[in-house]
Design an enzyme around this catalytic site. Sequence first.
Site, PDB file in Angstrom:
ATOM      1  N   ARG A  77      55.326  41.910  48.578  1.00 19.94           N
ATOM      2  CA  ARG A  77      54.645  42.415  47.519  1.00 19.94           C
ATOM      3  C   ARG A  77      56.190  42.073  45.751  1.00 19.94           C
ATOM      4  O   ARG A  77      57.603  42.615  45.543  1.00 19.94           O
ATOM      5  CB  ARG A  77      54.906  44.260  46.781  1.00 19.94           C
ATOM      6  CG  ARG A  77      54.527  44.066  45.728  1.00 19.94           C
ATOM      7  CD  ARG A  77      53.064  44.162  44.811  1.00 19.94           C
ATOM      8  NE  ARG A  77      52.231  44.641  45.343  1.00 19.94           N
ATOM      9  CZ  ARG A  77      51.032  44.695  45.632  1.00 19.94           C
ATOM     10  NH1 ARG A  77      50.412  43.778  45.004  1.00 19.94           N
ATOM     11  NH2 ARG A  77      49.985  45.454  46.295  1.00 19.94           N
ATOM     12  N   HIS A  87      51.385  32.614  43.712  1.00 21.42           N
ATOM     13  CA  HIS A  87      50.705  34.040  43.021  1.00 21.42           C
ATOM     14  C   HIS A  87      52.616  34.714  42.743  1.00 21.42           C
ATOM     15  O   HIS A  87      53.138  35.545  43.623  1.00 21.42           O
ATOM     16  CB  HIS A  87      50.544  35.194  44.058  1.00 21.42           C
ATOM     17  CG  HIS A  87      49.970  36.565  43.703  1.00 21.42           C
ATOM     18  ND1 HIS A  87      50.529  36.925  42.653  1.00 21.42           N
ATOM     19  CD2 HIS A  87      48.719  37.133  44.427  1.00 21.42           C
ATOM     20  CE1 HIS A  87      49.904  37.929  42.906  1.00 21.42           C
ATOM     21  NE2 HIS A  87      48.450  37.836  43.379  1.00 21.42           N
ATOM     22  N   GLU A  92      50.207  33.108  38.298  1.00 16.79           N
ATOM     23  CA  GLU A  92      49.193  32.006  39.611  1.00 16.79           C
ATOM     24  C   GLU A  92      49.142  30.348  38.919  1.00 16.79           C
ATOM     25  O   GLU A  92      47.902  30.522  38.105  1.00 16.79           O
ATOM     26  CB  GLU A  92      48.873  32.689  40.046  1.00 16.79           C
ATOM     27  CG  GLU A  92      49.715  34.383  40.017  1.00 16.79           C
ATOM     28  CD  GLU A  92      47.830  35.205  40.484  1.00 16.79           C
ATOM     29  OE1 GLU A  92      47.312  34.841  42.042  1.00 16.79           O
ATOM     30  OE2 GLU A  92      48.434  35.716  40.517  1.00 16.79           O
TER      31      GLU A  92
END
Length: 285
Positions: free
Chosen positions: A62, A155, A260
């Site tokens: 993450r 991302h 992104e």
Amino acid sequence: MSKPIAISRVHDMDAIELVSPDGARATLLLHGGHLVSWQPAGADEQLYMSPKSVFASGQAIRGGVPVIFPQFAARGPLQRHGFARTKPWSLVSAEQGKDDALAVLRLCDDAATRMFWPHAFELELSVRISGREIQIELACENKGEEAFEFTAALHSYLRVADLDSTSLQGLTAMRYWDSVDEMEKVQRVDLLLPGGDLDRIYHRVREDLTLKERLATTERRVQIRQQGFEDAVVWNPGAEKCAALADMPADGYKQMLCVEAAAIEVPLRLAASESWSGMQTLTLL
């Protein structure tokens, strides 16, 4: 003359720690080809990493810059965001040059990927740092005899001190898919002021974007440029969804904004032996 960079250990995982001659730094894990840190020359960390993120084989990380391939989100039959971000990548090269530092990683199909996605492919991820700029390039080659389609994204989680003091410039008049409301919309104002659950796919991005953050005595600006990617995703989970994420602190959404570079609306199609590449460039202004 360039100097080779050896594999080290970061978060108890194999990593490449790039350092350019001017002091810029970046850390790239072989797990997922995952960029977990970028510090421009003379500046602080620019990427957000969740303090609750899990660093384990087969697990998604993450924060930083996960590589999304060959499927974005749940838009298909594969696991969410595909498998590239949880697979081990191999090191092609890593070196410090006269003015920069560069690492190239590779991921190829194997028996496990072909069980879920029956295509022969080769991905290469190149990360280059110099001064106050980082270039992240993703390339894909079809190594099989049949054409295939895929979606992809870098991302990128950008760190902010306070989401309420942050805006994103360069989206005026752009069409986007609102994944929260599940409908097409048009961006009416120049500055996007995040608030609440934000999940948008902007289409046909041609202009540079600029992340702006008002600090106590100054303004931080990060220029975001993309090539080869037609879409840009802007994402923040907001308070409610963030609290439900096991690998995020409840208030973590206040310290990040994902911007992104992506190819989603029109999947990329490669015939046998064809290749594609896309790049996101971040510059601390």
